[in-house]
Design a protein around this motif. Structure first.
Motif, PDB file in Angstrom:
ATOM      1  N   GLY A 434       0.815  -1.213   0.000  1.00  0.00           N
ATOM      2  CA  GLY A 434       0.000   0.000   0.000  1.00  0.00           C
ATOM      3  C   GLY A 434       0.843   1.254   0.000  1.00  0.00           C
ATOM      4  O   GLY A 434       0.566   2.202  -0.751  1.00  0.00           O
ATOM      5  N   ARG A 435       1.871   1.280   0.824  1.00  0.00           N
ATOM      6  CA  ARG A 435       2.729   2.464   0.895  1.00  0.00           C
ATOM      7  C   ARG A 435       3.511   2.669  -0.401  1.00  0.00           C
ATOM      8  O   ARG A 435       3.738   3.801  -0.827  1.00  0.00           O
ATOM      9  CB  ARG A 435       3.707   2.336   2.071  1.00  0.00           C
ATOM     10  CG  ARG A 435       3.022   2.295   3.435  1.00  0.00           C
ATOM     11  CD  ARG A 435       4.034   2.231   4.564  1.00  0.00           C
ATOM     12  NE  ARG A 435       4.732   3.496   4.706  1.00  0.00           N
ATOM     13  CZ  ARG A 435       6.041   3.628   4.869  1.00  0.00           C
ATOM     14  NH1 ARG A 435       6.810   2.541   4.858  1.00  0.00           N
ATOM     15  NH2 ARG A 435       6.589   4.812   5.000  1.00  0.00           N
ATOM     16  N   ASN A 436       3.938   1.589  -1.023  1.00  0.00           N
ATOM     17  CA  ASN A 436       4.759   1.704  -2.229  1.00  0.00           C
ATOM     18  C   ASN A 436       3.926   1.979  -3.485  1.00  0.00           C
ATOM     19  O   ASN A 436       4.379   2.688  -4.383  1.00  0.00           O
ATOM     20  CB  ASN A 436       5.567   0.414  -2.435  1.00  0.00           C
ATOM     21  CG  ASN A 436       6.695   0.278  -1.433  1.00  0.00           C
ATOM     22  OD1 ASN A 436       7.320   1.256  -1.059  1.00  0.00           O
ATOM     23  ND2 ASN A 436       6.945  -0.932  -0.968  1.00  0.00           N
ATOM     24  N   GLN A 437       2.714   1.426  -3.539  1.00  0.00           N
ATOM     25  CA  GLN A 437       1.946   1.503  -4.772  1.00  0.00           C
ATOM     26  C   GLN A 437       0.804   2.510  -4.718  1.00  0.00           C
ATOM     27  O   GLN A 437       0.486   3.135  -5.727  1.00  0.00           O
ATOM     28  CB  GLN A 437       1.393   0.121  -5.129  1.00  0.00           C
ATOM     29  CG  GLN A 437       2.482  -0.907  -5.402  1.00  0.00           C
ATOM     30  CD  GLN A 437       1.903  -2.243  -5.829  1.00  0.00           C
ATOM     31  OE1 GLN A 437       0.725  -2.374  -6.095  1.00  0.00           O
ATOM     32  NE2 GLN A 437       2.760  -3.245  -5.900  1.00  0.00           N
ATOM     33  N   MET A 451      -3.823  -9.329  -7.659  1.00  0.00           N
ATOM     34  CA  MET A 451      -2.597  -9.311  -8.452  1.00  0.00           C
ATOM     35  C   MET A 451      -1.374  -9.294  -7.544  1.00  0.00           C
ATOM     36  O   MET A 451      -0.398 -10.022  -7.759  1.00  0.00           O
ATOM     37  CB  MET A 451      -2.595  -8.090  -9.367  1.00  0.00           C
ATOM     38  CG  MET A 451      -1.292  -7.927 -10.174  1.00  0.00           C
ATOM     39  SD  MET A 451      -0.913  -9.371 -11.212  1.00  0.00           S
ATOM     40  CE  MET A 451      -2.190  -9.171 -12.468  1.00  0.00           C
ATOM     41  N   ASN A 452      -1.436  -8.473  -6.507  1.00  0.00           N
ATOM     42  CA  ASN A 452      -0.286  -8.376  -5.609  1.00  0.00           C
ATOM     43  C   ASN A 452      -0.066  -9.657  -4.819  1.00  0.00           C
ATOM     44  O   ASN A 452       1.057  -9.998  -4.459  1.00  0.00           O
ATOM     45  CB  ASN A 452      -0.466  -7.195  -4.650  1.00  0.00           C
ATOM     46  CG  ASN A 452      -0.215  -5.872  -5.333  1.00  0.00           C
ATOM     47  OD1 ASN A 452       0.620  -5.791  -6.232  1.00  0.00           O
ATOM     48  ND2 ASN A 452      -0.944  -4.840  -4.934  1.00  0.00           N
ATOM     49  N   ARG A 453      -1.165 -10.366  -4.519  1.00  0.00           N
ATOM     50  CA  ARG A 453      -1.005 -11.647  -3.828  1.00  0.00           C
ATOM     51  C   ARG A 453      -0.258 -12.630  -4.721  1.00  0.00           C
ATOM     52  O   ARG A 453       0.568 -13.421  -4.261  1.00  0.00           O
ATOM     53  CB  ARG A 453      -2.377 -12.195  -3.440  1.00  0.00           C
ATOM     54  CG  ARG A 453      -2.998 -11.474  -2.240  1.00  0.00           C
ATOM     55  CD  ARG A 453      -4.482 -11.716  -2.139  1.00  0.00           C
ATOM     56  NE  ARG A 453      -4.779 -13.129  -1.957  1.00  0.00           N
ATOM     57  CZ  ARG A 453      -6.032 -13.617  -1.962  1.00  0.00           C
ATOM     58  NH1 ARG A 453      -7.043 -12.801  -2.172  1.00  0.00           N
ATOM     59  NH2 ARG A 453      -6.238 -14.901  -1.788  1.00  0.00           N
ATOM     60  N   VAL A 544       7.205  -6.786  -9.095  1.00  0.00           N
ATOM     61  CA  VAL A 544       7.564  -7.576  -7.904  1.00  0.00           C
ATOM     62  C   VAL A 544       8.368  -6.722  -6.932  1.00  0.00           C
ATOM     63  O   VAL A 544       8.148  -6.755  -5.711  1.00  0.00           O
ATOM     64  CB  VAL A 544       8.347  -8.833  -8.308  1.00  0.00           C
ATOM     65  CG1 VAL A 544       8.861  -9.560  -7.067  1.00  0.00           C
ATOM     66  CG2 VAL A 544       7.466  -9.773  -9.122  1.00  0.00           C
ATOM     67  N   TRP A 545       9.309  -5.966  -7.459  1.00  0.00           N
ATOM     68  CA  TRP A 545      10.131  -5.087  -6.621  1.00  0.00           C
ATOM     69  C   TRP A 545       9.263  -4.036  -5.911  1.00  0.00           C
ATOM     70  O   TRP A 545       9.481  -3.703  -4.750  1.00  0.00           O
ATOM     71  CB  TRP A 545      11.201  -4.419  -7.492  1.00  0.00           C
ATOM     72  CG  TRP A 545      11.933  -3.293  -6.814  1.00  0.00           C
ATOM     73  CD1 TRP A 545      11.799  -1.959  -7.030  1.00  0.00           C
ATOM     74  CD2 TRP A 545      12.918  -3.398  -5.776  1.00  0.00           C
ATOM     75  NE1 TRP A 545      12.628  -1.235  -6.232  1.00  0.00           N
ATOM     76  CE2 TRP A 545      13.328  -2.095  -5.439  1.00  0.00           C
ATOM     77  CE3 TRP A 545      13.483  -4.481  -5.101  1.00  0.00           C
ATOM     78  CZ2 TRP A 545      14.284  -1.847  -4.481  1.00  0.00           C
ATOM     79  CZ3 TRP A 545      14.436  -4.227  -4.124  1.00  0.00           C
ATOM     80  CH2 TRP A 545      14.829  -2.927  -3.827  1.00  0.00           C
ATOM     81  N   SER A 546       8.246  -3.525  -6.611  1.00  0.00           N
ATOM     82  CA  SER A 546       7.406  -2.459  -6.059  1.00  0.00           C
ATOM     83  C   SER A 546       6.492  -2.939  -4.940  1.00  0.00           C
ATOM     84  O   SER A 546       5.909  -2.116  -4.232  1.00  0.00           O
ATOM     85  CB  SER A 546       6.560  -1.834  -7.178  1.00  0.00           C
ATOM     86  OG  SER A 546       7.385  -1.219  -8.147  1.00  0.00           O
ATOM     87  N   THR A 547       6.331  -4.248  -4.791  1.00  0.00           N
ATOM     88  CA  THR A 547       5.535  -4.725  -3.659  1.00  0.00           C
ATOM     89  C   THR A 547       6.185  -4.374  -2.332  1.00  0.00           C
ATOM     90  O   THR A 547       5.525  -4.286  -1.301  1.00  0.00           O
ATOM     91  CB  THR A 547       5.340  -6.252  -3.721  1.00  0.00           C
ATOM     92  OG1 THR A 547       6.612  -6.894  -3.608  1.00  0.00           O
ATOM     93  CG2 THR A 547       4.647  -6.657  -5.009  1.00  0.00           C
TER      94      THR A 547
END
Length: 566
Positions: A434-437, A451-453, A544-547
């Protein structure tokens, strides 16, 4: 206390005659003695035993009556009139005035010297003062010993009430009664009458300026703040009859009671803080799944009153701007301590309040800058239960910390009993994503991140980490050294489906600058932005990195070889 009856029963005054006020002899206390002649002006103090010969007004009854009225209006305990030289008989008008008001008038034979009376009264006052001082000096030792013996605040307040012979009420920092027998409704009724007259007693006692005296028709409320290390910890309220103000000895007792209460609050705070730290350490061990035995968990859960046999949903919070608020808005001296720990005690109270409001059990822990909450899942629980719970917390916290911003991650709903580690990992992943995206100050639920899961499950795979490390690491290192943010540039380019002009406008870049960055991305990663497979691989790696789940150290460890020549 010295009362008028004690004075007229002195052997020196056995020939005196009590003319009026017999019914109040035991009620009128004496704190001073003086000789006053006409005019009175403001030379007579309250509770003063006044001696007079009547000189200057003996020839005029009206002037003598005016003199007696002035003495009465000054709050004098009694008026003793010497007869035989200037006044031979106290006039009936004076007697009637005194009888109507229960004012004590004493007739003194002229032969009794005022100096002898003053000497006797002062001797009695000094003796009482010495006894009060002796008793007062023993009170602080007694109170300190009670604290050392582990007595609770109710026992301490009971002892103080015995010494004062008055009811008191001790309030905590939130204004809630915690000890004392004074009538709550009367104390709060007077305490809340801020528009009533507030007077300061005329005393040289160093605490007197700190004591607020609020008076209504029946009572005096003596109010004193309890301070520890400059912080407000509570209040002491003492109720007395409106006609029975506190003397200096009782002021001393209140002072000692205030210091004892401050010590008790300090000791209790230290004990509470120590227990809170132990409970926090236990819950962190449970969360981190440190292979704890069932016996250990059961024993500790009973000790800290933690029910581990319920299904919980994990909520992880991060205060985004707490350090700035505490330094700037509240002028706190942080002394290099963790800012979050300074508000943990208050925060826990608010969490307990919110949990009771939504009628759910709650467990609470904290680590570094993270707040970790486990909220009970019941049959009636819905997705709105967590939001209602967090709304309550934020509203109450904003009352004391205006502008405080929280980001929240919420774990999988109905994870099951004992699934603390799993639920925490998912809530933490939701917070990071949440903070990153999405940005700070948001709430993200793990259940909503389909998607993030998928990306999360791929991100924890070592082979996937090795695949994405190749294109990612050179971009990360280059951005750190050149501050160009190539990753952000690629996101914009991909979001605009490869439209260079549209991307340049969105990123506020010159077209040539954007083209230079795109060529740099291709040269660093070895991937072509026009090749669909390369474009997918780079987009997947950055997603993946942005998670936020994979850390820089994991990327470097998974990279097949270091990147040089940047």
């Amino acid at each position: 206390m010295l009362h008028v009856r004690d004075i007229i029963e002195l052997p020196l005054l056995k020939t005196s005659t009590l003319k009026t006020g017999k019914a109040v002899l035991n009620n009128k206390m004496v704190e001073w003695v003086s000789v006053i002649e006409y005019p009175v002006e403001n030379f007579v103090r309250e509770n003063e035993f006044v001696l007079t010969t009547g000189i200057g007004c003996h020839e005029d009854i009206d002037i003598l009556l005016e003199f007696v009225k002035d003495v009465y209006d000054s709050g004098a305990s009694a008026l003793a009139i010497a007869t035989g030289r200037y006044i031979f008989e106290i006039p009936d008008e004076i007697i009637r005035f005194a009888e109507e008001r229960n004012f004590i008038i004493i007739e003194l034979p002229w032969e009794i010297r005022f100096a002898d009376i003053i000497q006797e009264v002062m001797r009695e006052l000094n003796q009482i003062q010495q006894l009060d001082l002796k008793r007062s000096n023993g009170i602080p030792q007694k109170l300190i010993q009670m604290i050392l013996d582990g007595k609770d605040l109710r026992q301490i307040s009971s002892y103080v009430e015995q010494e004062l012979n008055l009811p008191i009420l001790v309030l905590n920092k939130k204004g809630k009664p915690v000890a004392g027998s004074a009538d709550h409704s009367k104390v709060f009724a007077i305490r809340n009458q801020f528009k009533k007259q507030i007077k300061q007693e005329g005393s040289n006692h160093p605490l007197q300026s700190k004591i607020r005296v609020i008076t209504d028709e029946e009572f005096n409320l003596y109010h004193l703040s309890i301070q520890t290390n400059g912080e407000h910890e509570g209040e002491i309220c003492v109720l007395s009859d409106v006609n029975d103000p506190l003397n200096q000895g009782k002021i001393h007792i209140i002072e000692h009671a205030t210091m004892a209460s401050a010590l008790w609050f300090t000791r209790n705070s230290v004990a509470t803080e120590a227990e809170m730290h132990l409970q926090n350490e236990f819950l962190l061990k449970v969360i981190k799944d440190e292979n704890l035995s069932e016996e250990y968990k059961t024993t500790k859960a009973e000790q800290f009153q933690c029910n581990l046999e319920l299904p919980y949903e994990c909520i992880v919070g991060y205060p985004e701007n707490l350090d700035t608020l505490m330094e700037k808005d509240y002028n706190r001296n942080l002394n290099n301590e963790n800012e979050l720990e300074q508000m943990i005690s208050y925060l826990k109270e608010e969490l307990i309040y919110a949990a009771e409001a939504v009628k759910h059990q709650m467990l609470f822990a904290y680590e570094d800058d993270l707040i970790i909450i486990f909220l009970e899942v019941t049959k009636e629980s819905t997705t709105d239960s967590v939001n209602h719970f967090l709304d309550l917390i934020e509203r109450r916290l904003h009352h004391f910390f205006p502008g405080l911003t929280f980001s929240w991650g919420i774990g999988k709903h109905r994870e099951g009993i004992g699934e603390f580690p799993k639920s925490f990992k998912k809530a933490k992943a939701a917070l990071d994503m949440g903070r990153n995206q999405i940005g700070i100050g948001k709430r993200l639920k793990f259940d909503e991140m389909r998607m993030n899961r998928l990306l999360l499950n791929l991100a924890i795979n070592e082979e996937v980490q090795e695949i994405i490390a190749g294109p990612l690491l050179p971009l990360i290192q280059y951005d750190e050294k050149r501050d160009m943010d190539l990753i952000h540039t690629f996101k914009g380019y991909n979001r605009n489906s490869g439209n260079v002009s549209q991307t340049a406008r969105e990123l506020n870049l010159h077209r040539q600058s954007l083209l230079y960055r795109l060529r740099k991305i291709e040269s660093l990663t070895g991937l072509s932005l026009v090749n669909p497979d390369d474009l997918f691989l780079l987009d997947f790696s950055i997603r993946v990195w942005s998670t936020g789940v994979i850390k820089r150290e994991q990327i470097e460890k998974s990279s097949p070889s270091p990147i040089n020549g940047l």
